[in-house]
Design a protein around this motif. Sequence first.
Motif, PDB file in Angstrom:
ATOM      1  N   GLY A 192      -2.566  -1.017  -0.914  1.00 63.35           N
ATOM      2  CA  GLY A 192      -1.604  -1.137  -2.022  1.00 63.35           C
ATOM      3  C   GLY A 192      -1.121  -2.558  -2.237  1.00 63.35           C
ATOM      4  N   PHE A 193      -0.160  -2.681  -3.118  1.00 63.75           N
ATOM      5  CA  PHE A 193       0.361  -3.979  -3.551  1.00 63.75           C
ATOM      6  C   PHE A 193       0.898  -4.794  -2.358  1.00 63.75           C
ATOM      7  N   ILE A 194       1.930  -4.286  -1.699  1.00 62.99           N
ATOM      8  CA  ILE A 194       2.555  -5.058  -0.614  1.00 62.99           C
ATOM      9  C   ILE A 194       1.655  -5.040   0.626  1.00 62.99           C
ATOM     10  N   GLY A 195       1.128  -3.850   0.949  1.00 61.12           N
ATOM     11  CA  GLY A 195       0.315  -3.706   2.157  1.00 61.12           C
ATOM     12  C   GLY A 195      -0.881  -4.647   2.171  1.00 61.12           C
ATOM     13  N   PHE A 245      -5.158   2.247   6.853  1.00 58.44           N
ATOM     14  CA  PHE A 245      -5.254   3.699   6.626  1.00 58.44           C
ATOM     15  C   PHE A 245      -4.672   3.954   5.250  1.00 58.44           C
ATOM     16  N   ASP A 246      -5.490   4.439   4.344  1.00 57.27           N
ATOM     17  CA  ASP A 246      -5.021   4.595   2.959  1.00 57.27           C
ATOM     18  C   ASP A 246      -5.885   5.641   2.275  1.00 57.27           C
ATOM     19  N   ALA A 247      -5.302   6.309   1.297  1.00 58.43           N
ATOM     20  CA  ALA A 247      -6.078   7.272   0.513  1.00 58.43           C
ATOM     21  C   ALA A 247      -7.048   6.543  -0.421  1.00 58.43           C
ATOM     22  N   SER A 251      -5.297  10.876   4.083  1.00 55.99           N
ATOM     23  CA  SER A 251      -3.914  11.046   3.641  1.00 55.99           C
ATOM     24  C   SER A 251      -2.995  11.085   4.852  1.00 55.99           C
ATOM     25  N   ILE A 252      -1.818  10.512   4.701  1.00 51.89           N
ATOM     26  CA  ILE A 252      -0.848  10.569   5.803  1.00 51.89           C
ATOM     27  C   ILE A 252      -0.347  12.002   6.028  1.00 51.89           C
ATOM     28  N   LEU A 253      -0.718  12.911   5.136  1.00 51.73           N
ATOM     29  CA  LEU A 253      -0.385  14.319   5.371  1.00 51.73           C
ATOM     30  C   LEU A 253      -1.373  14.966   6.331  1.00 51.73           C
ATOM     31  N   LEU A 296      16.230  10.525  -6.030  1.00 52.37           N
ATOM     32  CA  LEU A 296      15.409  11.197  -5.015  1.00 52.37           C
ATOM     33  C   LEU A 296      14.556  10.202  -4.240  1.00 52.37           C
ATOM     34  N   TYR A 297      14.072   9.163  -4.949  1.00 52.76           N
ATOM     35  CA  TYR A 297      13.258   8.152  -4.258  1.00 52.76           C
ATOM     36  C   TYR A 297      14.044   7.584  -3.082  1.00 52.76           C
ATOM     37  N   THR A 298      15.300   7.199  -3.346  1.00 50.88           N
ATOM     38  CA  THR A 298      16.123   6.604  -2.306  1.00 50.88           C
ATOM     39  C   THR A 298      16.392   7.616  -1.200  1.00 50.88           C
ATOM     40  N   THR A 305      14.425   9.974  -0.220  1.00 56.12           N
ATOM     41  CA  THR A 305      13.243  10.097   0.653  1.00 56.12           C
ATOM     42  C   THR A 305      13.124   8.868   1.567  1.00 56.12           C
ATOM     43  N   LYS A 306      13.415   7.684   1.024  1.00 57.38           N
ATOM     44  CA  LYS A 306      13.262   6.471   1.841  1.00 57.38           C
ATOM     45  C   LYS A 306      14.311   6.434   2.954  1.00 57.38           C
ATOM     46  N   LEU A 307      15.527   6.885   2.623  1.00 55.43           N
ATOM     47  CA  LEU A 307      16.588   6.904   3.649  1.00 55.43           C
ATOM     48  C   LEU A 307      16.253   7.903   4.746  1.00 55.43           C
ATOM     49  N   ALA A 312       0.367  -6.609  -8.335  1.00 57.99           N
ATOM     50  CA  ALA A 312       1.473  -5.695  -8.652  1.00 57.99           C
ATOM     51  C   ALA A 312       0.957  -4.530  -9.485  1.00 57.99           C
ATOM     52  N   ARG A 313       1.606  -3.368  -9.284  1.00 50.14           N
ATOM     53  CA  ARG A 313       1.249  -2.215 -10.115  1.00 50.14           C
ATOM     54  C   ARG A 313       1.623  -2.504 -11.557  1.00 50.14           C
ATOM     55  N   ASP A 314       0.804  -2.016 -12.488  1.00 45.51           N
ATOM     56  CA  ASP A 314       0.967  -2.432 -13.882  1.00 45.51           C
ATOM     57  C   ASP A 314       2.235  -1.924 -14.568  1.00 45.51           C
TER      58      ASP A 314
HETATM   59  N1  LIG Z   1       7.032  -1.934  -5.064  1.00 45.34           N
HETATM   60  C1  LIG Z   1       8.333  -1.834  -4.938  1.00 45.34           C
HETATM   61  O1  LIG Z   1       9.081  -2.069  -5.899  1.00 45.34           O
HETATM   62  C2  LIG Z   1       8.956  -1.478  -3.602  1.00 45.34           C
HETATM   63  C3  LIG Z   1      10.285  -1.835  -3.358  1.00 45.34           C
HETATM   64  C4  LIG Z   1      10.880  -1.473  -2.149  1.00 45.34           C
HETATM   65  C5  LIG Z   1      10.136  -0.747  -1.203  1.00 45.34           C
HETATM   66  N2  LIG Z   1       8.858  -0.403  -1.468  1.00 45.34           N
HETATM   67  C6  LIG Z   1       8.119   0.363  -0.463  1.00 45.34           C
HETATM   68  O2  LIG Z   1       7.032  -0.427  -0.020  1.00 45.34           O
HETATM   69  C7  LIG Z   1       5.922   0.410   0.297  1.00 45.34           C
HETATM   70  C8  LIG Z   1       4.669  -0.096  -0.415  1.00 45.34           C
HETATM   71  O3  LIG Z   1       4.902  -0.122  -1.807  1.00 45.34           O
HETATM   72  P1  LIG Z   1       3.833  -0.754  -2.832  1.00 45.34           P
HETATM   73  O4  LIG Z   1       4.598  -1.319  -3.943  1.00 45.34           O
HETATM   74  O5  LIG Z   1       2.853  -1.599  -2.103  1.00 45.34           O
HETATM   75  O6  LIG Z   1       3.149   0.577  -3.347  1.00 45.34           O
HETATM   76  P2  LIG Z   1       1.616   0.861  -3.772  1.00 45.34           P
HETATM   77  O7  LIG Z   1       1.658   2.103  -4.568  1.00 45.34           O
HETATM   78  O8  LIG Z   1       0.990  -0.349  -4.342  1.00 45.34           O
HETATM   79  O9  LIG Z   1       0.939   1.143  -2.358  1.00 45.34           O
HETATM   80  C9  LIG Z   1       1.122   2.364  -1.689  1.00 45.34           C
HETATM   81  C10 LIG Z   1      -0.186   2.700  -1.018  1.00 45.34           C
HETATM   82  O10 LIG Z   1      -0.006   3.960  -0.352  1.00 45.34           O
HETATM   83  C11 LIG Z   1      -1.183   4.697  -0.552  1.00 45.34           C
HETATM   84  N3  LIG Z   1      -0.890   6.107  -0.426  1.00 45.34           N
HETATM   85  C12 LIG Z   1      -0.144   6.877  -1.256  1.00 45.34           C
HETATM   86  N4  LIG Z   1      -0.124   8.128  -0.832  1.00 45.34           N
HETATM   87  C13 LIG Z   1      -0.872   8.166   0.282  1.00 45.34           C
HETATM   88  C14 LIG Z   1      -1.222   9.176   1.192  1.00 45.34           C
HETATM   89  N5  LIG Z   1      -0.815  10.441   1.024  1.00 45.34           N
HETATM   90  N6  LIG Z   1      -1.988   8.869   2.259  1.00 45.34           N
HETATM   91  C15 LIG Z   1      -2.438   7.599   2.449  1.00 45.34           C
HETATM   92  N7  LIG Z   1      -2.154   6.588   1.603  1.00 45.34           N
HETATM   93  C16 LIG Z   1      -1.374   6.879   0.548  1.00 45.34           C
HETATM   94  C17 LIG Z   1      -1.675   4.351  -1.937  1.00 45.34           C
HETATM   95  O11 LIG Z   1      -3.054   4.634  -2.085  1.00 45.34           O
HETATM   96  C18 LIG Z   1      -1.341   2.865  -2.007  1.00 45.34           C
HETATM   97  O12 LIG Z   1      -2.443   2.071  -1.600  1.00 45.34           O
HETATM   98  C19 LIG Z   1       6.342   1.827  -0.084  1.00 45.34           C
HETATM   99  O13 LIG Z   1       6.745   2.485   1.092  1.00 45.34           O
HETATM  100  C20 LIG Z   1       7.500   1.641  -1.010  1.00 45.34           C
HETATM  101  O14 LIG Z   1       8.397   2.720  -0.968  1.00 45.34           O
HETATM  102  C21 LIG Z   1       8.244  -0.765  -2.646  1.00 45.34           C
END
Ligand SMILES: NC(=O)c1ccc[n+]([C@@H]2O[C@H](COP(=O)([O-])OP(=O)(O)OC[C@H]3O[C@@H](n4cnc5c(N)ncnc54)[C@H](O)[C@@H]3O)[C@@H](O)[C@H]2O)c1
Length: 316
Positions: A10-13, A30-32, A49-51, A137-139, A141-143, A173-175
């Motif tokens: 993903g973006f940050i990862g 590890f990513d979907a 999946s992390i599930l 709800l997002y917050t 889940t994160k909390l 960044a996501r679009d």
């Molecule tokens: N982008 C933001 O604005 C932001 C701000 C604060 C915190 N965060 C947190 O940072 C983390 C990363 O965010 P991001 O912006 O990089 O998001 P992103 O959507 O770009 O990346 C998330 C990654 O998780 C993977 N993913 C989703 N569901 C999955 C699953 N079931 N099993 C395995 N992989 C799965 C996706 O494929 C994706 O590559 C998240 O936990 C998010 O809550 C993001």
Amino acid sequence: MKVLITGGSGFIGSHIVDKLRERGVRVRIFDAMMPAFRQEENIEYYQGSILDFNALLFASCGVDAVMHLAAVADVKDVYDEPHYAEAINVRGVINVLESARRAGVKRVIYGSTTWVYSEADCDNVDETTPLHAPTHLYTATKLTGEYYCQSYSKLYGLETTILRYGIPYGPRARDGAVIPTFVRKALSGESITIAGDGSQFRKFIYVEDLAEGNVLALQSIAKNKIYNLDGKERITIKQVAETIRDLLGNIKIECAAARPGDFSGKNVSSELAKKELGWEPRITFKEGMRRYIDWYKEREQKRKLDWEKIDDVIKH
Ligand SMILES: NC(=O)c1ccc[n+]([C@@H]2O[C@H](COP(=O)([O-])OP(=O)(O)OC[C@H]3O[C@@H](n4cnc5c(N)ncnc54)[C@H](O)[C@@H]3O)[C@@H](O)[C@H]2O)c1
């Protein structure tokens, strides 16, 4: 030293992957989704999946630390699909913690959000600020993920570090987010619309700075701690639009009615991360935007050229 990054595609990862590799740390993703942003073949990648607890457990074996970023990260997606989001963002965290515990991982770093301060009574907040029950709800889940981390530390002695990220921006960044939307509109000649007078501010954090904070949080001092990783500059939405205009030339900026309940932003302190981790944002907003726009244009150009070659590729 080997680190597993959930959500590493993903973006940050994906930027954390780069920062770790620059330091010679071995990385497993590890990513979907497949890692789309790099061409090198030598990335160790587990698709799943992390599930899927067993898949996660196998992926957690032989690593020293786990950085957990996989999530439903877009608040709109959480709003639209709360049941699914709860599964990924809540059950997913306990799966990560439990696999880390069973696999003998030393530390789990959890990517949380400064949105946890949304309901705080004061405007200036730090890691000691009392939190109130979240509205979104997002917050929630994160909390919950944060609480699970803390319980695992206390009950099982698993080291955890909670990082509360500000709003990241930059390449990959996501679009759908505000900055990518503004840039797309500006480059396609559409006007940029800001809600109200555009005075609502955010402290955007350049994604490579954020990734660096994640790497520094592997230090031993960060064991069982919480750190805010937020930007330095207060940037209003109007300034975002004006920075894009400065970088791209004459674009149209329009004002629309203010949105009800628009989060006006808290002043989140990242002093603790500076003091203990030696972290602070280095990239100015203007420089970060320049890098993002360059990346965006290059990506669009590549897509266009690839598609123009379609007949040559398909013809036989
Ligand atoms: N982008 C933001 O604005 C932001 C701000 C604060 C915190 N965060 C947190 O940072 C983390 C990363 O965010 P991001 O912006 O990089 O998001 P992103 O959507 O770009 O990346 C998330 C990654 O998780 C993977 N993913 C989703 N569901 C999955 C699953 N079931 N099993 C395995 N992989 C799965 C996706 O494929 C994706 O590559 C998240 O936990 C998010 O809550 C993001």
